[in-house]
Motif scaffolding. Sequence first.
Motif, PDB file in Angstrom:
ATOM      1  N   ASN A  86      44.916  20.792  95.782  1.00 34.58           N
ATOM      2  CA  ASN A  86      45.714  21.080  94.583  1.00 34.58           C
ATOM      3  C   ASN A  86      44.938  20.792  93.298  1.00 34.58           C
ATOM      4  OD1 ASN A  86      48.194  22.187  93.720  1.00 34.58           O
ATOM      5  ND2 ASN A  86      48.976  20.166  93.160  1.00 34.58           N
ATOM      6  N   LEU A  87      43.633  21.015  93.323  1.00 28.71           N
ATOM      7  CA  LEU A  87      42.786  20.676  92.183  1.00 28.71           C
ATOM      8  C   LEU A  87      43.153  21.489  90.940  1.00 28.71           C
ATOM      9  CD1 LEU A  87      40.395  18.773  91.540  1.00 28.71           C
ATOM     10  CD2 LEU A  87      38.869  20.703  92.038  1.00 28.71           C
ATOM     11  N   VAL A  88      43.533  22.750  91.125  1.00 31.97           N
ATOM     12  CA  VAL A  88      43.882  23.584  89.969  1.00 31.97           C
ATOM     13  C   VAL A  88      45.381  23.611  89.709  1.00 31.97           C
ATOM     14  CG1 VAL A  88      41.849  25.041  90.316  1.00 31.97           C
ATOM     15  CG2 VAL A  88      44.053  25.756  91.267  1.00 31.97           C
ATOM     16  N   GLY A  89      46.152  22.888  90.511  1.00 30.41           N
ATOM     17  CA  GLY A  89      47.604  22.919  90.361  1.00 30.41           C
ATOM     18  C   GLY A  89      48.179  24.197  90.940  1.00 30.41           C
ATOM     19  N   ASP A  90      49.295  24.660  90.370  1.00 33.66           N
ATOM     20  CA  ASP A  90      49.891  25.920  90.812  1.00 33.66           C
ATOM     21  C   ASP A  90      49.022  27.081  90.340  1.00 33.66           C
ATOM     22  OD1 ASP A  90      52.049  24.523  91.883  1.00 33.66           O
ATOM     23  OD2 ASP A  90      53.199  24.668  90.012  1.00 33.66           O
ATOM     24  N   VAL A  91      48.661  27.972  91.254  1.00 29.59           N
ATOM     25  CA  VAL A  91      47.807  29.108  90.898  1.00 29.59           C
ATOM     26  C   VAL A  91      48.597  30.096  90.051  1.00 29.59           C
ATOM     27  CG1 VAL A  91      46.452  31.039  91.782  1.00 29.59           C
ATOM     28  CG2 VAL A  91      46.383  28.828  92.952  1.00 29.59           C
ATOM     29  N   LEU A  92      48.017  30.447  88.902  1.00 27.65           N
ATOM     30  CA  LEU A  92      48.688  31.343  87.959  1.00 27.65           C
ATOM     31  C   LEU A  92      48.141  32.768  88.016  1.00 27.65           C
ATOM     32  CD1 LEU A  92      48.781  28.988  84.834  1.00 27.65           C
ATOM     33  CD2 LEU A  92      50.644  29.468  86.436  1.00 27.65           C
ATOM     34  N   SER A  93      46.829  32.907  88.262  1.00 29.66           N
ATOM     35  CA  SER A  93      46.219  34.233  88.297  1.00 29.66           C
ATOM     36  C   SER A  93      44.817  34.126  88.881  1.00 29.66           C
ATOM     37  CB  SER A  93      46.144  34.842  86.890  1.00 29.66           C
ATOM     38  OG  SER A  93      45.263  34.080  86.067  1.00 29.66           O
ATOM     39  N   ALA A  94      44.236  35.288  89.162  1.00 30.69           N
ATOM     40  CA  ALA A  94      42.866  35.340  89.657  1.00 30.69           C
ATOM     41  C   ALA A  94      42.240  36.663  89.243  1.00 30.69           C
ATOM     42  CB  ALA A  94      42.816  35.182  91.171  1.00 30.69           C
ATOM     43  N   THR A  95      40.917  36.673  89.126  1.00 33.62           N
ATOM     44  CA  THR A  95      40.180  37.896  88.825  1.00 33.62           C
ATOM     45  C   THR A  95      38.970  37.998  89.742  1.00 33.62           C
ATOM     46  OG1 THR A  95      38.798  36.825  87.135  1.00 33.62           O
ATOM     47  CG2 THR A  95      40.851  37.831  86.387  1.00 33.62           C
ATOM     48  N   ALA A  96      38.589  39.235  90.046  1.00 30.49           N
ATOM     49  CA  ALA A  96      37.402  39.493  90.861  1.00 30.49           C
ATOM     50  C   ALA A  96      36.657  40.665  90.250  1.00 30.49           C
ATOM     51  CB  ALA A  96      37.801  39.802  92.297  1.00 30.49           C
ATOM     52  N   SER A  97      35.348  40.533  90.071  1.00 32.43           N
ATOM     53  CA  SER A  97      34.579  41.564  89.371  1.00 32.43           C
ATOM     54  C   SER A  97      33.248  41.834  90.056  1.00 32.43           C
ATOM     55  CB  SER A  97      34.291  41.126  87.927  1.00 32.43           C
ATOM     56  OG  SER A  97      35.485  40.864  87.218  1.00 32.43           O
ATOM     57  N   LEU A  98      33.002  43.090  90.328  1.00 29.38           N
ATOM     58  CA  LEU A  98      31.688  43.543  90.792  1.00 29.38           C
ATOM     59  C   LEU A  98      31.238  44.673  89.876  1.00 29.38           C
ATOM     60  CD1 LEU A  98      29.346  43.964  92.922  1.00 29.38           C
ATOM     61  CD2 LEU A  98      30.777  45.816  93.772  1.00 29.38           C
ATOM     62  N   PHE A  99      30.165  44.463  89.142  1.00 29.91           N
ATOM     63  CA  PHE A  99      29.557  45.502  88.312  1.00 29.91           C
ATOM     64  C   PHE A  99      28.100  45.640  88.714  1.00 29.91           C
ATOM     65  CE2 PHE A  99      33.027  43.944  85.627  1.00 29.91           C
ATOM     66  CZ  PHE A  99      33.608  45.142  85.180  1.00 29.91           C
ATOM     67  N   SER A 100      27.691  46.828  89.130  1.00 34.66           N
ATOM     68  CA  SER A 100      26.296  47.040  89.508  1.00 34.66           C
ATOM     69  C   SER A 100      25.919  48.493  89.269  1.00 34.66           C
ATOM     70  CB  SER A 100      26.069  46.661  90.972  1.00 34.66           C
ATOM     71  OG  SER A 100      26.441  47.723  91.829  1.00 34.66           O
ATOM     72  N   THR A 101      24.632  48.758  89.405  1.00 31.51           N
ATOM     73  CA  THR A 101      24.149  50.131  89.260  1.00 31.51           C
ATOM     74  C   THR A 101      24.336  50.942  90.533  1.00 31.51           C
ATOM     75  OG1 THR A 101      21.949  49.404  89.927  1.00 31.51           O
ATOM     76  CG2 THR A 101      22.412  49.466  87.568  1.00 31.51           C
ATOM     77  N   GLY A 102      24.746  50.280  91.626  1.00 33.46           N
ATOM     78  CA  GLY A 102      24.861  50.952  92.906  1.00 33.46           C
ATOM     79  C   GLY A 102      23.622  50.774  93.752  1.00 33.46           C
ATOM     80  N   PRO A 103      23.698  51.101  95.041  1.00 27.26           N
ATOM     81  CA  PRO A 103      22.591  50.824  95.964  1.00 27.26           C
ATOM     82  C   PRO A 103      21.427  51.799  95.880  1.00 27.26           C
ATOM     83  CG  PRO A 103      24.393  51.855  97.133  1.00 27.26           C
ATOM     84  CD  PRO A 103      24.892  51.605  95.740  1.00 27.26           C
ATOM     85  N   GLU A 104      21.555  52.893  95.113  1.00 26.53           N
ATOM     86  CA  GLU A 104      20.465  53.869  95.101  1.00 26.53           C
ATOM     87  C   GLU A 104      19.190  53.323  94.485  1.00 26.53           C
ATOM     88  OE1 GLU A 104      23.276  55.394  91.752  1.00 26.53           O
ATOM     89  OE2 GLU A 104      23.372  54.132  93.543  1.00 26.53           O
ATOM     90  N   GLY A 105      19.297  52.234  93.720  1.00 25.43           N
ATOM     91  CA  GLY A 105      18.107  51.661  93.121  1.00 25.43           C
ATOM     92  C   GLY A 105      17.221  50.921  94.104  1.00 25.43           C
ATOM     93  N   TRP A 106      17.812  50.455  95.224  1.00 24.52           N
ATOM     94  CA  TRP A 106      17.027  49.658  96.166  1.00 24.52           C
ATOM     95  C   TRP A 106      17.067  50.180  97.593  1.00 24.52           C
ATOM     96  CZ3 TRP A 106      20.010  47.680 100.105  1.00 24.52           C
ATOM     97  CH2 TRP A 106      21.394  47.585  99.859  1.00 24.52           C
ATOM     98  N   HIS A 107      18.092  50.983  97.948  1.00 29.21           N
ATOM     99  CA  HIS A 107      18.224  51.457  99.330  1.00 29.21           C
ATOM    100  C   HIS A 107      17.589  52.839  99.450  1.00 29.21           C
ATOM    101  CE1 HIS A 107      19.906  52.377 103.254  1.00 29.21           C
ATOM    102  NE2 HIS A 107      20.372  51.151 103.332  1.00 29.21           N
ATOM    103  N   PRO A 108      16.699  53.044 100.438  1.00 35.33           N
ATOM    104  CA  PRO A 108      16.012  54.331 100.557  1.00 35.33           C
ATOM    105  C   PRO A 108      16.913  55.486 100.988  1.00 35.33           C
ATOM    106  CG  PRO A 108      15.463  52.930 102.418  1.00 35.33           C
ATOM    107  CD  PRO A 108      16.235  52.068 101.450  1.00 35.33           C
ATOM    108  N   SER A 109      18.086  55.166 101.577  1.00 34.04           N
ATOM    109  CA  SER A 109      19.037  56.209 102.018  1.00 34.04           C
ATOM    110  C   SER A 109      20.443  55.824 101.564  1.00 34.04           C
ATOM    111  CB  SER A 109      18.990  56.364 103.541  1.00 34.04           C
ATOM    112  OG  SER A 109      17.694  56.716 103.980  1.00 34.04           O
TER     113      SER A 109
END
Length: 352
Positions: free
Chosen positions: A142-165
Amino acid sequence: MSTSPVRTGIVGCGMVAVEYAQTLAAANGIELGVCADLDGARAQSFADRHRITAVPVDHALDPATLDLALILTPPSTHAALARQAIAAGLRAVWIEKPFTTDPEDATALLQLAQRTNMLIGVAPDTMLGTAIQTASEALKQNLVGDVLSATASLFSTGPEGWHPSPEPFYSEHVGPLGDMGPYYLTALDYLLGPLHVRSAICRTRSDRRVGSGPHAGRLFTAQAPTYVTALLDTDTGTPITLITSFDAAGSRAPHLEIHGTDGTLVLPDPNAHDGQVLYLPYGQRTWTPLSPVPSSGPSSRGLGVLDLADALRKAHEPQCSAPRAERIVHLIGAIIRATAPSTTRSRIPAAP
């Protein structure tokens, strides 16, 4: 309870298979013996590198020589290969994320496995790593108490920069939501779930260019949304915002944040097993790194396979369970459906 090593094979010898093979080679109680790939030359090269035997795909699902098969092929093939493994009588199978690309396939496959007593473990296994386990322990205390909200974020250029296929990452039902979403949704479902979908917005930047390997410079077309924003909530009504994008140069936004009445947790990228979890008490300005919980195994892909092998030997359910993976597939499907104006709140199968 068996004490013999779990005989294991890999189906799909792409980039991720290398990390799995390295994890298994360093572990006790499991023995990687064979590999298979539709590209025979790639299978042989992989076999030579890891000192195992390359075999046809059908032989990599043969219960006479294997106990456990790792399906590390493109997502669109997961369901068919898993059904083939079940029909062959294999004892256990590990499936790379996502479990399947279609919610109905996920439910049917789960039911078939339950009827035949096959154990299925599904990636991601990063929830077993120190970062998410440390956050889980903080929430239990209970370190944060009652959970009020959450966020999740993934921002990237996509795998074409490093994956050959990179083309399979942009096929229908994949994109950033299908490819990377399972890491974020699994972490949120594990820590705060079960989750439900309220609304979503998607868009596609269809023109992409291969950035590395022998096909560098080639143009291809994305078939999946390359940007997704979704509003989720929990059974208790806690709002959660999820963003996944292959259309950004980068970001300084935290990958995962959980806000409560007594403080905030910031988690590292759930695509990794470890990393620092930060805590900020409400009303303070100084972030405190939390002491990580003891590790249950290596911080690499394959940790869930070791847990599945242990479940096979000791006859218990794996922690990276198929029921949760089925829920994630349904969540992804519900997010895509929620982009339609008429979509209402979507219910997901109950958590185990």
